[in-house]
Motif scaffolding. Structure first.
Motif, PDB file in Angstrom:
ATOM      1  N   GLU A  61      -3.555  -0.276   0.439  1.00  0.00           N
ATOM      2  CA  GLU A  61      -4.765  -1.103   0.332  1.00  0.00           C
ATOM      3  C   GLU A  61      -4.489  -2.532  -0.114  1.00  0.00           C
ATOM      4  OE1 GLU A  61      -5.870   3.164   0.070  1.00  0.00           O
ATOM      5  OE2 GLU A  61      -4.386   1.899  -0.927  1.00  0.00           O
ATOM      6  N   GLY A  72      -2.300  -4.292   1.305  1.00  0.00           N
ATOM      7  CA  GLY A  72      -1.834  -4.992   2.504  1.00  0.00           C
ATOM      8  C   GLY A  72      -0.326  -5.026   2.668  1.00  0.00           C
ATOM      9  N   PRO A 114      -2.399 -10.068   1.260  1.00  0.00           N
ATOM     10  CA  PRO A 114      -3.189  -9.529   2.381  1.00  0.00           C
ATOM     11  C   PRO A 114      -4.002  -8.286   2.018  1.00  0.00           C
ATOM     12  CG  PRO A 114      -0.886  -8.897   2.608  1.00  0.00           C
ATOM     13  CD  PRO A 114      -1.011  -9.616   1.294  1.00  0.00           C
ATOM     14  N   THR A 115      -4.543  -8.260   0.834  1.00  0.00           N
ATOM     15  CA  THR A 115      -5.229  -7.084   0.302  1.00  0.00           C
ATOM     16  C   THR A 115      -6.527  -6.760   1.032  1.00  0.00           C
ATOM     17  OG1 THR A 115      -6.154  -6.133  -1.728  1.00  0.00           O
ATOM     18  CG2 THR A 115      -6.448  -8.490  -1.406  1.00  0.00           C
ATOM     19  N   TYR A 116      -6.881  -5.489   1.056  1.00  0.00           N
ATOM     20  CA  TYR A 116      -8.238  -5.091   1.417  1.00  0.00           C
ATOM     21  C   TYR A 116      -8.742  -4.076   0.391  1.00  0.00           C
ATOM     22  CZ  TYR A 116      -5.526  -1.502   4.021  1.00  0.00           C
ATOM     23  OH  TYR A 116      -4.621  -0.525   4.392  1.00  0.00           O
ATOM     24  N   THR A 151      -4.480 -15.345   2.302  1.00  0.00           N
ATOM     25  CA  THR A 151      -5.130 -14.118   1.867  1.00  0.00           C
ATOM     26  C   THR A 151      -6.225 -13.695   2.827  1.00  0.00           C
ATOM     27  OG1 THR A 151      -6.088 -13.007  -0.064  1.00  0.00           O
ATOM     28  CG2 THR A 151      -6.893 -15.231   0.420  1.00  0.00           C
ATOM     29  N   THR A 152      -6.805 -12.548   2.568  1.00  0.00           N
ATOM     30  CA  THR A 152      -7.761 -11.949   3.489  1.00  0.00           C
ATOM     31  C   THR A 152      -9.186 -12.464   3.302  1.00  0.00           C
ATOM     32  OG1 THR A 152      -7.680 -10.090   1.925  1.00  0.00           O
ATOM     33  CG2 THR A 152      -6.609  -9.781   4.026  1.00  0.00           C
ATOM     34  N   ARG A 196     -12.119 -11.556   2.458  1.00  0.00           N
ATOM     35  CA  ARG A 196     -12.958 -10.595   1.739  1.00  0.00           C
ATOM     36  C   ARG A 196     -13.339 -11.164   0.385  1.00  0.00           C
ATOM     37  NH1 ARG A 196     -11.881  -5.423   1.224  1.00  0.00           N
ATOM     38  NH2 ARG A 196     -13.106  -5.394  -0.685  1.00  0.00           N
ATOM     39  N   CYS A 221     -11.326 -12.862  -2.795  1.00  0.00           N
ATOM     40  CA  CYS A 221     -10.155 -13.595  -2.287  1.00  0.00           C
ATOM     41  C   CYS A 221     -10.573 -14.922  -1.645  1.00  0.00           C
ATOM     42  CB  CYS A 221      -9.395 -12.749  -1.257  1.00  0.00           C
ATOM     43  SG  CYS A 221      -8.651 -11.253  -1.920  1.00  0.00           S
ATOM     44  N   GLN A 267      -8.634  -8.921   7.741  1.00  0.00           N
ATOM     45  CA  GLN A 267      -8.084  -7.765   7.032  1.00  0.00           C
ATOM     46  C   GLN A 267      -7.329  -6.837   7.995  1.00  0.00           C
ATOM     47  OE1 GLN A 267     -10.823  -5.849   4.132  1.00  0.00           O
ATOM     48  NE2 GLN A 267     -12.310  -7.371   4.796  1.00  0.00           N
ATOM     49  N   GLN A 268      -6.215  -6.302   7.523  1.00  0.00           N
ATOM     50  CA  GLN A 268      -5.405  -5.325   8.261  1.00  0.00           C
ATOM     51  C   GLN A 268      -5.012  -5.840   9.646  1.00  0.00           C
ATOM     52  OE1 GLN A 268      -6.611  -1.083   7.689  1.00  0.00           O
ATOM     53  NE2 GLN A 268      -8.479  -1.940   6.786  1.00  0.00           N
TER      54      GLN A 268
END
Length: 365
Positions: free
Chosen positions: A197, A199, A264-266, A287-288, A290, A293, A308-309
Motif C-alpha cells: 500500500e 507503493g 507513491p503511496t495509496y 507522489t500520488t 490522493r 499527499c 495511484q498504482q
C-alpha cells in the motif's frame, strides 16, 4: 494544577510529531501519556510526562482485546481525573473518545487517517463508522488533517466543532533547508514501511526500468520491510538496481544526498510526514494524487503528482525530473521549502491545540 491525558498508540509518533505540543503543555499542566511501552518513553518522560503503560494491538480486530482497552481507558481516566483528554489514531480516538464522553471529560480527537477499514468499504467500514459516531459526537473539537477525511466523516456523522490542521506540521528548525547535492549520480529516496500500500511495487518497477536507461541514477529505500518483500529487495540490491538501507533513525543523512523523494503511496493517511520533511529539507517530491499527499505538492512547481498504482505514469514523471537542469531541480526544492514554511509549520498545529484547550478552560471556569 490542571491535568491533561494523552492517549496514543505508539511512542515514536508521539515523540516525533507531538513533542513541541507536549513542551508547551507541561508548562501549565500535569501531562499523563497512555500508550504501549517503547524506546522513546524515557525521552517523553524527560519532557515532563508521566507514563501509563497501555498495550494496544494497532491493527488487531479482536473485540475482546478492544473491550479490554475500553476498560483500561476507563480506569485510567478515573485514576488521573484529567481536565482534558487528547486522543490520536483510530483506537485511542474511538475507545478513548467513548470513555471520555461517558465520563463527561472534555476531549479533543485528531483524525490522523481513516484507515483501510473505512477506505475499503464493507462491514468493517460500517462498524468503524458506528464507533466513530459514538466517540466523536460529543468531542469538544475534532481535528482533521485533510479535507477529504473531514468531508467523508462529516457526511456520515454529525460532528460539532471541527477544524482542519496541516497534518502534524513539520518542525522547520529540525528540518532545515539543506544544500542541494552536486553529484554525477541522481539519488531518489523512498522512505516508508516496505509494503504494497505504500507503493513499493511501483517504485521497484520504476527503478528497474529507469536504471537500465539512466545508469547514473540511484534508488534508495529506507524503512522496515514486510516479510513478503525481503527476498525481492535482497535480490534487487545485489543486482545494483536499488540500495536498501533498512530502518534508519537519521533520515536527514539521506536527505542530504537525495535529489528527489518518491512517495507513491495509496495507503490511507492523514498528511504525509515523509513529504513534509522532504519539502522542508528542500527536496522535490513525486507522489500520488490522493489526499494527504497532493496538498503538499504544487504540480510541476515543487514536484510531480502521479496516478495511484500506475508504474508507467511514475516512470514518466521520474524521467521528466531527470531531464530538468540542476538549477530547475534545485529551484523545485526551494519552492517546496517556502510552501511548507507558509502552510505546514508545526507551530500552526500547536497553536490550534492551545486555542481549543483554552476554550475548554474558559467554559469550565
Amino acid at each position: 494544577m490542571k491535568k491533561i491525558l494523552i492517549l496514543a498508540n505508539n511512542d515514536v509518533g508521539l515523540y516525533k510529531f507531538r513533542k513541541e505540543l507536549i513542551r508547551e503543555l507541561v508548562k501549565d499542566y500535569k501531562v499523563y501519556i497512555s500508550l504501549p511501552n517503547g524506546n522513546l518513553i524515557p525521552e517523553l518522560e524527560k519532557l515532563g510526562c508521566e507514563f501509563i503503560e497501555t498495550p494496544i494491538n494497532r491493527r488487531g480486530t479482536n473485540p475482546i482485546t478492544d473491550v479490554k482497552l475500553l476498560w483500561r481507558y476507563k480506569k485510567i481516566i478515573k485514576s488521573t481525573n484529567p481536565d482534558v483528554v487528547l486522543t490520536y489514531t483510530i483506537k485511542p480516538n474511538v475507545y478513548g473518545g467513548i470513555v471520555s464522553r461517558i465520563s463527561k471529560v472534555p476531549y479533543i480527537s485528531n483524525i490522523t487517517g481513516l484507515g483501510s477499514a473505512v477506505e475499503n468499504g464493507g462491514i468493517l467500514q460500517k462498524v468503524t463508522l458506528t464507533l466513530y459516531k459514538l466517540s466523536l459526537k460529543k468531542a469538544h473539537c475534532v481535528f482533521f488533517q485533510n479535507k477529504e477525511n473531514e468531508e467523508f466523516l462529516s457526511s456520515n456523522i454529525s460532528i460539532g466543532n471541527k477544524r482542519l490542521i496541516p497534518g502534524s506540521g513539520v518542525n522547520l528548525e529540525q528540518y532545515s533547508l539543506l544544500d542541494y547535492p552536486k553529484s554525477k549520480e541522481i539519488h531518489f529516496l523512498f522512505i516508508a514501511r516496505v509494503m504494497k500500500e505504500k507503493g513499493i511495487n511501483q517504485y521497484l518497477e520504476a527503478a528497474e526500468y529507469i536504471k537500465k536507461k539512466h545508469p547514473n541514477t540511484v534508488f534508495n529505500i529506507l524503512g522496515s520491510c514486510e516479510e513478503e518483500y525481503e527476498e525481492k529487495l535482497k535480490e534487487m540490491n545485489n543486482k545494483g538496481i536499488i540500495r536498501y538501507h533498512g530502518m534508519q533513525k537519521d533520515v536527514q543523512k539521506y536527505f542530504r544526498t537525495a535529489h528527489c523523494t518518491i512517495h507513491p503511496t495509496y495507503y490511507p493517511e492523514g498528511m504525509s510526514n515523509v513529504l513534509l520533511e522532504s519539502a522542508a529539507s528542500g527536496r522535490p517530491v513525486i507522489t500520488t494524487n490522493r489526499s494527504g499527499c497532493r496538498e503538499i505538492v504544487d504540480d510541476q512547481e515543487n514536484g510531480f503528482i502521479v496516478m495511484q498504482q500506475d508504474s508507467k505514469d511514475l516512470i514518466q514523471k521520474i524521467e521528466k525530473f531527470i531531464s530538468l537542469s540542476y538549477e530547475s531541480q534545485k529551484g523545485m526544492g526551494i519552492y517546496g521549502r517556502k510552501k511548507v514554511e507558509k502552510e505546514f509549520d508545526r507551530n500552526i498545529v500547536v497553536e490550534a491545540y492551545i486555542n481549543e484547550i483554552e476554550k475548554i478552560n474558559k467554559s469550565i471556569s
